[in-house]
Write an enzyme that holds these catalytic residues in place. Structure first.
Site, PDB file in Angstrom:
ATOM      1  N   TYR A  91      31.111  15.273  48.254  1.00 44.45           N
ATOM      2  CA  TYR A  91      30.573  16.414  47.627  1.00 44.45           C
ATOM      3  C   TYR A  91      29.565  17.531  48.068  1.00 44.45           C
ATOM      4  O   TYR A  91      29.167  17.572  49.071  1.00 44.45           O
ATOM      5  CB  TYR A  91      31.189  16.547  46.170  1.00 44.45           C
ATOM      6  CG  TYR A  91      31.262  17.288  45.510  1.00 44.45           C
ATOM      7  CD1 TYR A  91      32.743  18.227  45.658  1.00 44.45           C
ATOM      8  CD2 TYR A  91      30.823  18.173  44.346  1.00 44.45           C
ATOM      9  CE1 TYR A  91      33.655  19.769  45.056  1.00 44.45           C
ATOM     10  CE2 TYR A  91      31.614  19.306  43.205  1.00 44.45           C
ATOM     11  CZ  TYR A  91      32.646  19.592  44.435  1.00 44.45           C
ATOM     12  OH  TYR A  91      33.363  21.154  43.304  1.00 44.45           O
ATOM     13  N   ASP A 101      37.047  24.654  35.870  1.00 38.88           N
ATOM     14  CA  ASP A 101      35.064  23.601  35.827  1.00 38.88           C
ATOM     15  C   ASP A 101      33.894  24.021  36.204  1.00 38.88           C
ATOM     16  O   ASP A 101      33.252  23.626  35.090  1.00 38.88           O
ATOM     17  CB  ASP A 101      35.398  22.791  37.322  1.00 38.88           C
ATOM     18  CG  ASP A 101      34.995  21.523  37.338  1.00 38.88           C
ATOM     19  OD1 ASP A 101      34.532  20.738  36.077  1.00 38.88           O
ATOM     20  OD2 ASP A 101      34.269  21.052  37.723  1.00 38.88           O
ATOM     21  N   ASP A 102      34.591  25.339  36.783  1.00 37.11           N
ATOM     22  CA  ASP A 102      33.607  26.417  36.430  1.00 37.11           C
ATOM     23  C   ASP A 102      32.098  26.672  35.100  1.00 37.11           C
ATOM     24  O   ASP A 102      31.818  26.934  35.108  1.00 37.11           O
ATOM     25  CB  ASP A 102      33.613  27.322  38.312  1.00 37.11           C
ATOM     26  CG  ASP A 102      34.535  26.860  38.940  1.00 37.11           C
ATOM     27  OD1 ASP A 102      33.329  26.317  39.667  1.00 37.11           O
ATOM     28  OD2 ASP A 102      34.749  27.155  39.296  1.00 37.11           O
ATOM     29  N   GLU A 127      39.695  26.384  40.377  1.00 37.46           N
ATOM     30  CA  GLU A 127      38.101  26.083  40.923  1.00 37.46           C
ATOM     31  C   GLU A 127      37.869  27.019  41.833  1.00 37.46           C
ATOM     32  O   GLU A 127      38.452  27.493  42.595  1.00 37.46           O
ATOM     33  CB  GLU A 127      38.538  24.812  41.407  1.00 37.46           C
ATOM     34  CG  GLU A 127      37.174  24.369  42.224  1.00 37.46           C
ATOM     35  CD  GLU A 127      36.047  23.618  40.543  1.00 37.46           C
ATOM     36  OE1 GLU A 127      35.104  23.747  41.328  1.00 37.46           O
ATOM     37  OE2 GLU A 127      36.924  22.713  40.260  1.00 37.46           O
ATOM     38  N   ASP A 128      36.512  27.987  42.119  1.00 35.99           N
ATOM     39  CA  ASP A 128      35.775  28.286  42.763  1.00 35.99           C
ATOM     40  C   ASP A 128      36.358  29.717  42.539  1.00 35.99           C
ATOM     41  O   ASP A 128      36.898  30.336  43.685  1.00 35.99           O
ATOM     42  CB  ASP A 128      35.531  27.528  43.781  1.00 35.99           C
ATOM     43  CG  ASP A 128      34.593  26.805  43.841  1.00 35.99           C
ATOM     44  OD1 ASP A 128      33.337  26.145  42.270  1.00 35.99           O
ATOM     45  OD2 ASP A 128      34.050  25.629  44.689  1.00 35.99           O
ATOM     46  N   ASN A 131      24.545  25.097  43.469  1.00 41.21           N
ATOM     47  CA  ASN A 131      24.970  24.572  43.939  1.00 41.21           C
ATOM     48  C   ASN A 131      24.928  25.659  45.445  1.00 41.21           C
ATOM     49  O   ASN A 131      25.006  26.454  45.503  1.00 41.21           O
ATOM     50  CB  ASN A 131      25.633  24.352  44.006  1.00 41.21           C
ATOM     51  CG  ASN A 131      25.774  23.570  42.996  1.00 41.21           C
ATOM     52  OD1 ASN A 131      24.713  22.207  43.147  1.00 41.21           O
ATOM     53  ND2 ASN A 131      26.414  22.403  41.803  1.00 41.21           N
ATOM     54  N   LYS A 185      36.909  17.234  44.872  1.00 40.33           N
ATOM     55  CA  LYS A 185      37.631  17.061  43.917  1.00 40.33           C
ATOM     56  C   LYS A 185      38.061  15.567  43.614  1.00 40.33           C
ATOM     57  O   LYS A 185      37.158  15.324  42.181  1.00 40.33           O
ATOM     58  CB  LYS A 185      38.189  18.450  43.214  1.00 40.33           C
ATOM     59  CG  LYS A 185      36.101  19.180  43.036  1.00 40.33           C
ATOM     60  CD  LYS A 185      35.695  18.824  41.974  1.00 40.33           C
ATOM     61  CE  LYS A 185      34.645  20.407  41.646  1.00 40.33           C
ATOM     62  NZ  LYS A 185      34.162  20.213  40.653  1.00 40.33           N
ATOM     63  N   ARG A 187      34.106  32.587  45.722  1.00 36.88           N
ATOM     64  CA  ARG A 187      33.598  31.896  45.538  1.00 36.88           C
ATOM     65  C   ARG A 187      33.429  30.292  45.471  1.00 36.88           C
ATOM     66  O   ARG A 187      33.182  29.896  44.391  1.00 36.88           O
ATOM     67  CB  ARG A 187      33.482  32.318  44.262  1.00 36.88           C
ATOM     68  CG  ARG A 187      32.392  32.436  43.820  1.00 36.88           C
ATOM     69  CD  ARG A 187      32.143  32.275  42.327  1.00 36.88           C
ATOM     70  NE  ARG A 187      32.029  31.177  41.499  1.00 36.88           N
ATOM     71  CZ  ARG A 187      31.960  30.324  41.572  1.00 36.88           C
ATOM     72  NH1 ARG A 187      30.566  29.756  41.711  1.00 36.88           N
ATOM     73  NH2 ARG A 187      32.256  29.253  40.885  1.00 36.88           N
TER      74      ARG A 187
END
Length: 620
Positions: free
Chosen positions: A168, A334-335, A311-312, A476, A239, A221
């Site tokens: 990850y 999650d973000d 996610e993202d 990150n 993930k 993103r």
């Protein structure tokens, strides 16, 4: 023409008998699952029952078996010979014992040596440590996952602190950037605009049918790296490997999905090796209709209780998707929510080092996107819960800085909707340093995705009015971190309490060694997902996120605090995940959102009993 003799007759009869037996067992399994409403209830019910965890929904019963019990390596039929060695779900490589080699026609297909799983693990770690380039380690791990699933997870669980940065962040970011070049075989489902109108059919193409967790991205993103289009698949794959390794969700119950609506990344559009659609991103109604079809197809194919983790996604879509589907589906971003929960856990734990309650502190964020506003909202909710003050009041303890400066009331008309709750009365301030001096926060949190923004002057200013400034550089990968651990400790003269989104090595300053914490979402989402699954939750509630934060904070021991850590070590992550799962499940039962009845007496033991074990099984 085949000669009619005893030997050939027996061969034909044997083949036919195997075919009949195979049909019987397939029909029996399908009937059993259908009788249970599409679910398998052979999961260990008795808390703390001895044996190896079966994962939730152990359809074939193989993981609820003990190590000594025999299981059958099913694919479509009983796997054997070369086919068995090519099946990552059942392959053990040199781990097949002598009896298994005879029973499954493996003689001659393997060297004569028989290795234990532990010896295989030792050999692989020895080989991985020889690689100097992190991406090469990532590729070796992905190759292992496609070759020998159990050994992959055994390796990851037993060496989690060393291998987490490989599978990850930060390495997965580089992997996504180069995904077109390193792509070898599909690891998830790609759903593009070409599949519009037939997404349900596409979902049925996935070989596993009992899906419990889907991680989906549209690649717009990816971490702090921007629009990587179809190459964002590395994120759902990474993930979900953590859902299994850290949270104990069965690998066969996990489905990575990438929604490909194009990309605005010109470099990728010109790259001859790019694996996605070669046009600009679809937006508006076309985008919304595709996502809506996907969400409806997921519910139709897998049921009400499948968890969909966004996610993202870019800010403008992330908030809208969460708001649109949180009342009709079991969804989690999650973000927004996972990051918020892990950061809140760190803040709750840090109170033992800095003193006071959350309400006594003032928070300043650099970054007002998904992560920043999500964290801010969860902090405000926790303060409101503790003080009984209205949410509108508790938000006033929290200030955000975006690309145009401090978010204040005079800017309200031009702000995006998710920033408006944070527009407080104050004169306009452009620079972060000036905002720090004006607000005088006790906690500085970076979620901007822009590296090197916590400058020496900013850290020194934080240190000038705080005995122990709490500094969280969360962006990150490592290159995008607002500051490094060494910078935070050096510029604060060793007084800062520091945590980051990506890992940093220990730092020596003034004769003392400081161990930086990592506010990694992997602390939260695997246990959170497990809690939703074991309780049969049908919706995610904010109180579940608060419960997860409090459970994580409670796992920080005094020896961790003595090192300046505000998070527990990852070596205990499965135990931590079980405690988080238990608290989340308890909250689901309390809120009336759990459908799995009766409620287990000991939720921690029950969570542990449901965890997938990667230990090899013995085959008939």
């Amino acid at each position: 023409m085949i000669p009619l003799n005893r030997s050939n007759i027996l061969k034909v009869v044997g083949v036919e008998r195997r075919r009949v037996v195979r049909k019987f067992f397939v029909a029996l399994m399908e009937k059993t699952v259908m009788m249970n409403g599409g679910r398998d209830y052979s999961v260990v019910e008795e808390e703390g029952k001895a044996g190896f965890g079966g994962g939730v929904e152990d359809v074939y019963g193989e993981d609820s078996a003990t190590e000594d019990q025999l299981v059958t390596p099913w694919t479509i039929s009983v796997a054997s010979g070369y086919t068995l060695l090519r099946d990552p779900h059942h392959n053990k490589g040199l781990g097949f014992n002598e009896k298994e080699r005879d029973a499954h026609y493996l003689r001659g297909l393997l060297p004569p040596a028989v290795f234990t799983q532990e010896l295989q693990e030792k050999k692989l770690m020895h080989n991985l440590r020889k690689y100097d380039v992190p991406l090469h380690r990532y590729m070796a791990m992905m190759d292992l996952q496609e070759r020998n699933e159990r050994l992959f997870y055994k390796l990851l669980i037993d060496n989690v602190e060393e291998l987490l940065p490989v599978v990850y962040t930060p390495t997965v970011g580089e992997a996504c950037q180069k995904y077109g070049s390193i792509f070898s075989r599909p690891q998830g489902l790609y759903i593009s605009l070409k599949e519009k109108g037939k997404i349900l059919e596409v979902l049925k193409n996935w070989p596993e049918k009992s899906i419990q967790v889907i991680v989906v991205t549209d690649g717009e993103r990816i971490l702090g790296l921007g629009d990587l289009g179809c190459q964002g698949m590395g994120i759902p794959v990474g993930k979900l490997s953590l859902y299994t390794a850290l949270g104990g969700i069965r690998p066969s119950a996990c489905l990575p999905v990438t929604i490909d609506v194009g990309t605005n990344n010109e470099q990728l559009l010109k790259d001859e090796f790019y694996i996605g659609l070669r046009h600009k991103r679809a937006t508006g109604q076309e985008y919304a209709e595709l996502l809506d079809e996907f969400m409806n197809a997921v519910k139709q194919n897998y049921g009400e209780k499948v968890l969909v983790q966004f996610e993202d996604f870019a800010n403008h879509n992330a908030f809208e998707l969460l708001a649109r589907y949180r009342s009709t589906h079991l969804v989690f971003n999650d973000d927004i929510q996972g990051t918020a929960s892990v950061v809140l856990a760190g803040l709750i734990a840090a109170l033992k080092l800095v003193g006071g309650t959350l309400a006594d502190h003032t928070f300043l964020f650099l970054g007002a996107g998904e992560a920043g506003t999500g964290i801010a909202e969860l902090i405000a909710l926790e303060i409101s819960k503790q003080t009984k003050a209205p949410l509108e009041e508790t938000r006033k303890k929290i200030w955000l800085v975006d690309s145009r400066g401090l978010i204040v009331s005079s800017r309200k008309e031009s702000l995006q909707h998710f920033k408006k709750p944070w527009a407080h009365e104050h004169e306009p301030v452009k620079a972060l340093l000036d905002a720090v001096k004006a607000i005088k926060p006790t906690v500085l949190i970076g979620s901007s995705g822009v590296g090197k923004t916590f400058t020496k002057e900013v850290v020194e200013a934080m240190s000038s009015f705080n005995k122990k400034p709490l500094i969280l550089a969360l962006s990150n990968p490592t290159s995008q971190s607002e500051c490094t651990a060494e910078e935070a400790y050096t510029w604060s003269k060793g007084r800062a309490i520091f945590a980051s989104g990506s890992p940093f090595d220990p730092v020596e300053y003034d004769g003392k060694v400081f161990v930086p914490g990592q506010a990694n979402n992997a602390y939260i989402f695997p246990g959170f997902g497990l809690g939703l699954i074991i309780s049969g939750a049908i919706r995610v509630h904010d109180d579940m996120l608060l419960a997860a934060s409090e459970a994580l904070a409670a796992q920080v021991a005094q020896e961790n605090f003595d090192k300046g850590l505000i998070y527990p070590p990852f070596t205990n992550i499965r135990k931590i995940s079980a405690h988080i799962a238990a608290k989340v499940a308890a909250k689901a039962y309390e809120l009336g959102l759990a459908s799995r009845l009766p409620r287990p007496k000991d939720l921690v033991k029950y969570a542990e009993s449901c965890m997938y074990s990667p230990i090899y099984r013995s085959y008939r």
